[in-house]
Design an enzyme around this catalytic site. Structure first.
Site, PDB file in Angstrom:
ATOM      1  N   ASP A  64       8.731  -3.825  -0.109  1.00  0.00           N
ATOM      2  CA  ASP A  64       9.117  -2.474   0.307  1.00  0.00           C
ATOM      3  C   ASP A  64       8.509  -2.212   1.681  1.00  0.00           C
ATOM      4  OD1 ASP A  64      10.122   0.139   0.024  1.00  0.00           O
ATOM      5  OD2 ASP A  64       8.305   0.871  -0.959  1.00  0.00           O
TER       6      ASP A  64
ATOM      7  N   ALA B  96       0.834  -1.218   0.000  1.00  0.00           N
ATOM      8  CA  ALA B  96       0.000   0.000   0.000  1.00  0.00           C
ATOM      9  C   ALA B  96       0.869   1.269   0.000  1.00  0.00           C
ATOM     10  CB  ALA B  96      -0.895  -0.007   1.248  1.00  0.00           C
ATOM     11  N   PRO B  97       0.440   2.335  -0.657  1.00  0.00           N
ATOM     12  CA  PRO B  97      -0.842   2.482  -1.360  1.00  0.00           C
ATOM     13  C   PRO B  97      -0.873   1.874  -2.768  1.00  0.00           C
ATOM     14  CG  PRO B  97       0.393   4.535  -1.446  1.00  0.00           C
ATOM     15  CD  PRO B  97       1.203   3.594  -0.599  1.00  0.00           C
ATOM     16  N   GLY B  98       0.253   1.357  -3.265  1.00  0.00           N
ATOM     17  CA  GLY B  98       0.136   0.622  -4.526  1.00  0.00           C
ATOM     18  C   GLY B  98       0.999   1.119  -5.678  1.00  0.00           C
ATOM     19  N   GLY B  99       2.006   1.936  -5.376  1.00  0.00           N
ATOM     20  CA  GLY B  99       2.890   2.422  -6.453  1.00  0.00           C
ATOM     21  C   GLY B  99       3.576   1.274  -7.183  1.00  0.00           C
TER      22      GLY B  99
ATOM     23  N   LYS C 151      15.964  -1.525   4.592  1.00  0.00           N
ATOM     24  CA  LYS C 151      15.777  -0.277   5.340  1.00  0.00           C
ATOM     25  C   LYS C 151      16.971  -0.077   6.273  1.00  0.00           C
ATOM     26  CE  LYS C 151      11.660  -0.027   3.493  1.00  0.00           C
ATOM     27  NZ  LYS C 151      11.211   0.939   2.514  1.00  0.00           N
TER      28      LYS C 151
ATOM     29  N   ASP D 113      -0.874  -6.114   2.323  1.00  0.00           N
ATOM     30  CA  ASP D 113      -0.692  -4.964   3.220  1.00  0.00           C
ATOM     31  C   ASP D 113      -1.967  -4.804   4.038  1.00  0.00           C
ATOM     32  OD1 ASP D 113      -0.205  -2.265   4.315  1.00  0.00           O
ATOM     33  OD2 ASP D 113       1.361  -2.164   2.786  1.00  0.00           O
TER      34      ASP D 113
HETATM   35  C1  LIG Z   1       6.751   2.423   2.165  1.00  0.00           C
HETATM   36  S1  LIG Z   1       5.174   1.704   2.208  1.00  0.00           S
HETATM   37  C2  LIG Z   1       5.167   0.822   0.684  1.00  0.00           C
HETATM   38  C3  LIG Z   1       4.934   1.684  -0.500  1.00  0.00           C
HETATM   39  C4  LIG Z   1       4.636   0.853  -1.743  1.00  0.00           C
HETATM   40  N1  LIG Z   1       5.825   0.124  -2.178  1.00  0.00           N
HETATM   41  C5  LIG Z   1       4.145   1.702  -2.885  1.00  0.00           C
HETATM   42  O1  LIG Z   1       4.793   1.724  -3.942  1.00  0.00           O
HETATM   43  O2  LIG Z   1       3.097   2.349  -2.754  1.00  0.00           O
HETATM   44  C6  LIG Z   1       5.363   0.444   3.390  1.00  0.00           C
HETATM   45  C7  LIG Z   1       4.142  -0.406   3.634  1.00  0.00           C
HETATM   46  O3  LIG Z   1       4.545  -1.557   4.382  1.00  0.00           O
HETATM   47  C8  LIG Z   1       3.412  -1.987   5.101  1.00  0.00           C
HETATM   48  N2  LIG Z   1       3.826  -2.952   6.123  1.00  0.00           N
HETATM   49  C9  LIG Z   1       4.605  -2.759   7.206  1.00  0.00           C
HETATM   50  N3  LIG Z   1       4.726  -3.900   7.911  1.00  0.00           N
HETATM   51  C10 LIG Z   1       3.991  -4.847   7.254  1.00  0.00           C
HETATM   52  C11 LIG Z   1       3.714  -6.229   7.479  1.00  0.00           C
HETATM   53  N4  LIG Z   1       4.217  -6.863   8.529  1.00  0.00           N
HETATM   54  N5  LIG Z   1       2.947  -6.888   6.577  1.00  0.00           N
HETATM   55  C12 LIG Z   1       2.436  -6.252   5.500  1.00  0.00           C
HETATM   56  N6  LIG Z   1       2.659  -4.949   5.249  1.00  0.00           N
HETATM   57  C13 LIG Z   1       3.431  -4.257   6.109  1.00  0.00           C
HETATM   58  C14 LIG Z   1       2.832  -0.687   5.638  1.00  0.00           C
HETATM   59  O4  LIG Z   1       1.463  -0.862   5.968  1.00  0.00           O
HETATM   60  C15 LIG Z   1       3.059   0.267   4.465  1.00  0.00           C
HETATM   61  O5  LIG Z   1       1.883   0.406   3.702  1.00  0.00           O
END
Ligand SMILES: C[S@@+](CC[C@H](N)C(=O)[O-])C[C@H]1O[C@@H](n2cnc3c(N)ncnc32)[C@H](O)[C@@H]1O
Length: 339
Positions: A267, A211-214, A297, A230
């Site tokens: 990510d 999320a949000p889905g990029g 990270k 997510d």
């Molecule tokens: C930086 S954002 C990702 C952005 C995404 N790559 C994009 O292009 O929109 C990180 C995401 O990791 C999710 N997240 C963190 N820990 C998680 C877990 N244990 N399982 C699934 N999602 C997780 C968060 O909810 C957040 O939406």
């Protein structure tokens, strides 16, 4: 003796320098734009040899470099600066004849360099055209580099591959596509380009922390089926996408049939060691030879140690292909692995 101008992402120059020190213990290093751009000098090998060594075993934090052919104190008068640029361009005549040539000009914030990048380029182009070069902004065979620091002007000519990137300072730009869901999408587009990994090759992707889905939207655009994981909402523009399935779950709780996916991207904003455990747990869900792209990270104080530890862990399940801090990475680096 070979001198280069090196560039990393802001704040990461100390790590780019450390990588060079580990490789060449007698390298001499001096900062130009704090945290970002520096000069390094290596004795006992020529530019090309060093560039080839760097390309073969690519540093993680050094994003861009160019070999310094000439350096001079920046003259006080703008006309003198202009004539220095024109003279340097003219001196390259034999090497640029019939070649596609790009001119890349950058300066540090504290530089008295009197021209914008475009103005400086426009000053040099006529001399290159006169020498029989074709000037281009992309797809060059040779790059004329200019870096203006606080006191000194550094000038060079090199092949794009020897610079590690053919973008000025390695600053990769993408056109801001209509309806881009998040800036994070650029990270995946840059990984695709840097690792030379066209996503059209894949069929079925698992996107962890989607999320949000990029990233998901990039993969959907390339024609893949995507399982996005997510607990958070995906962007509403993705609703009703027939090739998308959104699992509102913690990635630690997933279970799939063996060999379901040929691409895993991740990510997730979480402790990178937890993330590594989850990605490794999911290895059986990947087909043989599947690709895995993960942002590592760098939330701890010692990024080099963090990366070494994480790679040591990932190595137990995957073959590590490339690790790079991409231009669009902030406090992270990106790894590409194969199962
Ligand atoms: C930086 S954002 C990702 C952005 C995404 N790559 C994009 O292009 O929109 C990180 C995401 O990791 C999710 N997240 C963190 N820990 C998680 C877990 N244990 N399982 C699934 N999602 C997780 C968060 O909810 C957040 O939406």
């Amino acid at each position: 003796m070979s001198a280069f101008i090196g560039t990393s992402n802001p704040g990461f120059a100390p790590f780019a320098m450390e990588e060079l020190r580990r490789r060449w213990p007698d390298v001499s290093l001096s900062g130009l734009a704090p945290g970002e751009t520096f000069k390094f000098v290596v004795s006992g090998a020529d530019d090309r040899e060093l560039a080839v060594q760097l390309r073969k075993d690519e540093p993680i934090f050094l994003r861009h470099l160019f070999p310094v052919r000439e350096e001079l104190e920046i003259p006080q008068q703008a006309e003198e600066v202009a004539s220095a640029l024109v003279r340097f361009a003219g001196s390259l005549a034999d090497e640029v004849k019939d070649a596609k040539v790009a001119v890349q000009v950058r300066k540090s914030q504290d530089s008295p360099f009197p021209f914008s990048s475009a103005e400086a380029r426009d000053l040099m182009v006529p001399a290159l055209l006169e020498a029989g070069a074709e000037t281009v902004s992309r797809g060059a065979k040779r790059i004329v580099s200019v870096y203006a620091a606080k006191r000194t002007l550094y000038l060079g000519l090199s092949a794009p591959a020897d610079n590690l990137s053919d973008w000025p300072g390695g600053a990769v730009r993408f056109r801001r596509e209509e309806g881009l869901i998040s800036r994070a999408a650029f990270k995946l587009l840059e990984a695709e380009q840097t690792f030379d990994l066209p996503f059209e090759r894949f069929t079925n992707a698992l996107d962890l922390g989607a999320a949000p889905g990029g990233w998901t939207s990039v993969l959907l655009e390339r024609g893949l089926r995507v399982t996005a994981v997510d607990p958070a909402e995906m962007d509403e523009s993705l609703a009703g996408q027939p090739r998308l399935r959104h699992l509102r779950q913690n990635a630690a709780d997933l279970n799939f049939a063996p060999g379901t996916f040929d691409l895993l991207v991740c990510d997730m904003s979480w402790d990178p060691h937890h993330t590594a455990r989850i990605v490794k747990q999911l290895a059986p869900a990947l087909s043989a030879g599947a690709s895995v792209i993960v942002t590592l990270k760098l939330m701890y104080k010692k990024p080099m140690q963090t990366i070494a530890d994480l790679l040591g862990s990932y190595e137990e399940s995957f073959d590590i292909r490339r690790v790079k801090q991409l231009f669009h990475n902030r406090d992270e680096a990106t790894v590409w692995m194969r199962k």
